[in-house]
Motif scaffolding. Sequence first.
Motif, mmCIF file in Angstrom:
data_model
loop_
_atom_site.group_PDB
_atom_site.id
_atom_site.type_symbol
_atom_site.label_atom_id
_atom_site.label_comp_id
_atom_site.label_asym_id
_atom_site.label_seq_id
_atom_site.Cartn_x
_atom_site.Cartn_y
_atom_site.Cartn_z
ATOM 1 N N PRO A 31 44.047 21.103 39.466
ATOM 2 C CA PRO A 31 43.362 20.390 38.380
ATOM 3 C C PRO A 31 41.938 20.910 38.190
ATOM 4 C CG PRO A 31 44.497 18.854 39.819
ATOM 5 C CD PRO A 31 44.560 20.186 40.499
ATOM 6 N N VAL A 32 41.516 20.979 36.942
ATOM 7 C CA VAL A 32 40.201 21.500 36.616
ATOM 8 C C VAL A 32 39.088 20.658 37.229
ATOM 9 C CG1 VAL A 32 38.602 21.777 34.663
ATOM 10 C CG2 VAL A 32 40.903 22.736 34.539
ATOM 11 N N LYS A 33 39.365 19.363 37.479
ATOM 12 C CA LYS A 33 38.334 18.496 38.054
ATOM 13 C C LYS A 33 37.933 18.944 39.456
ATOM 14 C CE LYS A 33 41.670 15.041 39.747
ATOM 15 N NZ LYS A 33 42.107 13.627 39.605
ATOM 16 N N THR A 34 38.725 19.823 40.087
ATOM 17 C CA THR A 34 38.388 20.330 41.417
ATOM 18 C C THR A 34 37.568 21.622 41.346
ATOM 19 O OG1 THR A 34 40.407 21.660 41.627
ATOM 20 C CG2 THR A 34 40.525 19.356 42.324
ATOM 21 N N TYR A 35 37.280 22.124 40.133
ATOM 22 C CA TYR A 35 36.584 23.398 39.973
ATOM 23 C C TYR A 35 35.076 23.247 40.135
ATOM 24 C CZ TYR A 35 40.784 25.577 37.899
ATOM 25 O OH TYR A 35 42.025 26.083 37.674
ATOM 26 N N SER A 36 34.440 24.279 40.608
ATOM 27 C CA SER A 36 32.983 24.355 40.569
ATOM 28 C C SER A 36 32.576 24.730 39.147
ATOM 29 C CB SER A 36 32.480 25.429 41.542
ATOM 30 O OG SER A 36 32.893 26.724 41.108
ATOM 31 N N THR A 37 31.283 24.586 38.827
ATOM 32 C CA THR A 37 30.815 24.949 37.482
ATOM 33 C C THR A 37 31.033 26.434 37.216
ATOM 34 O OG1 THR A 37 28.577 25.210 38.369
ATOM 35 C CG2 THR A 37 29.107 23.107 37.336
ATOM 36 N N GLY A 38 30.860 27.253 38.249
ATOM 37 C CA GLY A 38 31.073 28.682 38.080
ATOM 38 C C GLY A 38 32.514 29.010 37.755
ATOM 39 N N MET A 39 33.467 28.363 38.429
ATOM 40 C CA MET A 39 34.885 28.590 38.168
ATOM 41 C C MET A 39 35.263 28.109 36.778
ATOM 42 S SD MET A 39 36.283 27.403 41.877
ATOM 43 C CE MET A 39 37.977 27.351 41.357
ATOM 44 N N LEU A 40 34.654 27.005 36.361
ATOM 45 C CA LEU A 40 34.963 26.443 35.047
ATOM 46 C C LEU A 40 34.550 27.398 33.931
ATOM 47 C CD1 LEU A 40 36.152 23.824 33.863
ATOM 48 C CD2 LEU A 40 33.819 22.946 33.688
ATOM 49 N N VAL A 41 33.343 27.953 34.040
ATOM 50 C CA VAL A 41 32.881 28.858 32.993
ATOM 51 C C VAL A 41 33.643 30.175 33.040
ATOM 52 C CG1 VAL A 41 31.009 30.074 34.206
ATOM 53 C CG2 VAL A 41 30.797 29.594 31.773
ATOM 54 N N ARG A 42 34.082 30.596 34.213
ATOM 55 C CA ARG A 42 34.904 31.813 34.315
ATOM 56 C C ARG A 42 36.182 31.653 33.487
ATOM 57 N NH1 ARG A 42 34.779 35.537 38.718
ATOM 58 N NH2 ARG A 42 32.839 35.424 39.901
ATOM 59 N N LEU A 43 36.853 30.515 33.690
ATOM 60 C CA LEU A 43 38.108 30.296 32.987
ATOM 61 C C LEU A 43 37.876 30.115 31.487
ATOM 62 C CD1 LEU A 43 41.139 30.005 33.324
ATOM 63 C CD2 LEU A 43 40.815 27.540 33.626
ATOM 64 N N ALA A 44 36.848 29.343 31.129
ATOM 65 C CA ALA A 44 36.570 29.092 29.713
ATOM 66 C C ALA A 44 36.225 30.387 28.981
ATOM 67 C CB ALA A 44 35.432 28.085 29.582
ATOM 68 N N PHE A 45 35.375 31.208 29.585
ATOM 69 C CA PHE A 45 34.985 32.468 28.948
ATOM 70 C C PHE A 45 36.192 33.402 28.823
ATOM 71 C CE2 PHE A 45 33.389 36.809 28.887
ATOM 72 C CZ PHE A 45 32.389 36.736 27.919
ATOM 73 N N SER A 46 37.022 33.431 29.845
ATOM 74 C CA SER A 46 38.194 34.309 29.835
ATOM 75 C C SER A 46 39.125 33.977 28.681
ATOM 76 C CB SER A 46 38.955 34.183 31.164
ATOM 77 O OG SER A 46 38.116 34.508 32.257
ATOM 78 N N VAL A 47 39.307 32.693 28.394
ATOM 79 C CA VAL A 47 40.174 32.289 27.289
ATOM 80 C C VAL A 47 39.551 32.672 25.956
ATOM 81 C CG1 VAL A 47 41.246 30.335 26.115
ATOM 82 C CG2 VAL A 47 41.171 30.396 28.615
ATOM 83 N N GLN A 48 38.255 32.409 25.814
ATOM 84 C CA GLN A 48 37.587 32.637 24.523
ATOM 85 C C GLN A 48 37.609 34.109 24.124
ATOM 86 O OE1 GLN A 48 36.666 30.168 22.599
ATOM 87 N NE2 GLN A 48 37.146 28.621 24.127
ATOM 88 N N VAL A 49 37.406 35.013 25.080
ATOM 89 C CA VAL A 49 37.334 36.433 24.729
ATOM 90 C C VAL A 49 38.713 37.075 24.653
ATOM 91 C CG1 VAL A 49 35.035 36.697 25.696
ATOM 92 C CG2 VAL A 49 37.031 37.175 27.144
ATOM 93 N N ALA A 50 39.743 36.358 25.088
ATOM 94 C CA ALA A 50 41.090 36.931 25.108
ATOM 95 C C ALA A 50 41.840 36.739 23.798
ATOM 96 C CB ALA A 50 41.900 36.323 26.254
ATOM 97 N N VAL A 51 41.316 35.887 22.895
ATOM 98 C CA VAL A 51 42.060 35.553 21.675
ATOM 99 C C VAL A 51 41.761 36.507 20.527
ATOM 100 C CG1 VAL A 51 42.151 33.122 22.308
ATOM 101 C CG2 VAL A 51 40.266 33.940 20.898
ATOM 102 N N ASP A 52 41.033 37.589 20.800
ATOM 103 C CA ASP A 52 40.681 38.569 19.770
ATOM 104 C C ASP A 52 40.011 37.900 18.572
ATOM 105 O OD1 ASP A 52 41.794 40.641 21.283
ATOM 106 O OD2 ASP A 52 43.788 40.203 20.494
ATOM 107 N N PRO A 53 38.853 37.250 18.791
ATOM 108 C CA PRO A 53 38.209 36.527 17.689
ATOM 109 C C PRO A 53 37.531 37.485 16.707
ATOM 110 C CG PRO A 53 36.798 36.492 19.616
ATOM 111 C CD PRO A 53 38.079 37.173 20.033
ATOM 112 N N ASP A 54 37.311 36.988 15.501
ATOM 113 C CA ASP A 54 36.473 37.714 14.542
ATOM 114 C C ASP A 54 35.004 37.424 14.814
ATOM 115 O OD1 ASP A 54 38.689 38.728 12.969
ATOM 116 O OD2 ASP A 54 38.971 36.658 12.302
#
Length: 441
Positions: free
Chosen positions: A145-168
């Motif tokens: 569960p994400v509630k067990t993540y540190s702030t660093g782990m949370l931003v790692r996952l969030a950034f990874s999703v955002q840059v993976a969707v090939d945004p304009d």
Amino acid sequence: MAADIAIRTEALGKCYHLYSEPMDRLKQSIFRSRRQYFREFWALRDVSFDIGRGETFGIIGANGSGKSTLLQMICGTLQPTEGELSVNGRISALLELGAGFNTEFTGRENVYLNAAILGLSREETDEKYPKILEFADIGDFINRPVKTYSTGMLVRLAFSVQVAVDPDILIIDEALSVGDIFFQQKCMRRMKALREQGVTILFVSHDLTLVRDFCGRVLYLKHGRMKCLGQSQQAIQRFIQEDHRPEPAAGEKAAPAAERSAPDDDVLAFKENAVWVRDGAPETSAGTGDGKARILAVSVLNSENEMTLAARIGEKLRIRVLYQVFAEEEFHVTVVMKNRYDQIIFSGGSYTLGMEIPRLAPGEMTVFEMQATAMIEAGLYTFAVKLGQRIGSRNKGVEIDATPWLGPIGITWDYENQVAPFFGMFGIPSEGRFMNVKEMP
């Protein structure tokens, strides 16, 4: 809107209604326009700019300047009160740490949830999932569960999703300040790759060195209004000068224009390239001492005589201080530097260097320059300049005037690809050699 424009705002504004009491909100809904029970607060007003397709655009300003409000309107999570806003392309945004994540879901479930919100199908997410997992590099935590993540782990996952969707259009708001330096470097490499692919990037950060190096144009906001829109160095210099000027003392009145001294061309040129300039005429500006001397401006230069707030480890910086005296006495200049933990890492100047102080007549100005080699670890540092006089003990004095804390100065190093000159907080002058036991003196 032209095809080469990614984002356009015209006289954009956002107003909030502030109520003194909860009951006033009910009264307003009943009486509507017949009576006003609220105060207007304009978080943003009269903001107009274009961002070209493929441009890397920065936004800077102090907390409360309207940066996040502007980004939320661009993303569509807030509606403007006035003005026009046009966006051309799919937006991927990292505005708030953990925004869009369900803390009860696992990392994997949140990846699919966020990808769906961003418009990806299940099949597209399946295809991108291995790359997202590799970039986030959080191991088995992806199934927790994400509630067990540190702030660093949370931003790692969030950034990874955002840059993976090939945004304009990719929007980043301070998220990269979380995490270790290696992940930050990894993110910057990915953002540079996206920039080369023609992705429009809107970048918000308090790290002025990063904004200057990464963004071509920068918008400086203050109290919800545009203060400067131009090349990164120009906007950053304006921000540093305006947001670090001291407020006039209570009851203080500026001297009439006819009584103000007219600085010569050299003084004007110094101030134009300064990172901090005192408001008002020198003889009327507020100081911290008894008026014997005043610091007028401070500049930071590199070895090529360019204004800067950045250096690599081992590079030289020159701090110049323009000041004016009003008494025939000796005044020492001191530069104090602090790290991000508010620890003083250096304090020195004309006294510690054993310099002879020039004798100046009242009203005269002079410049003190101190050259320092940045043998400190990579990071952000603030500094202040003080004028003082020695009293009693050799290492004691009284402060006559001082600037606010200025900067930050960003010290950088590519730890991943270059051998560091030292590890730790400081580089101590040292030398070494190998020798045979018999050669030992």
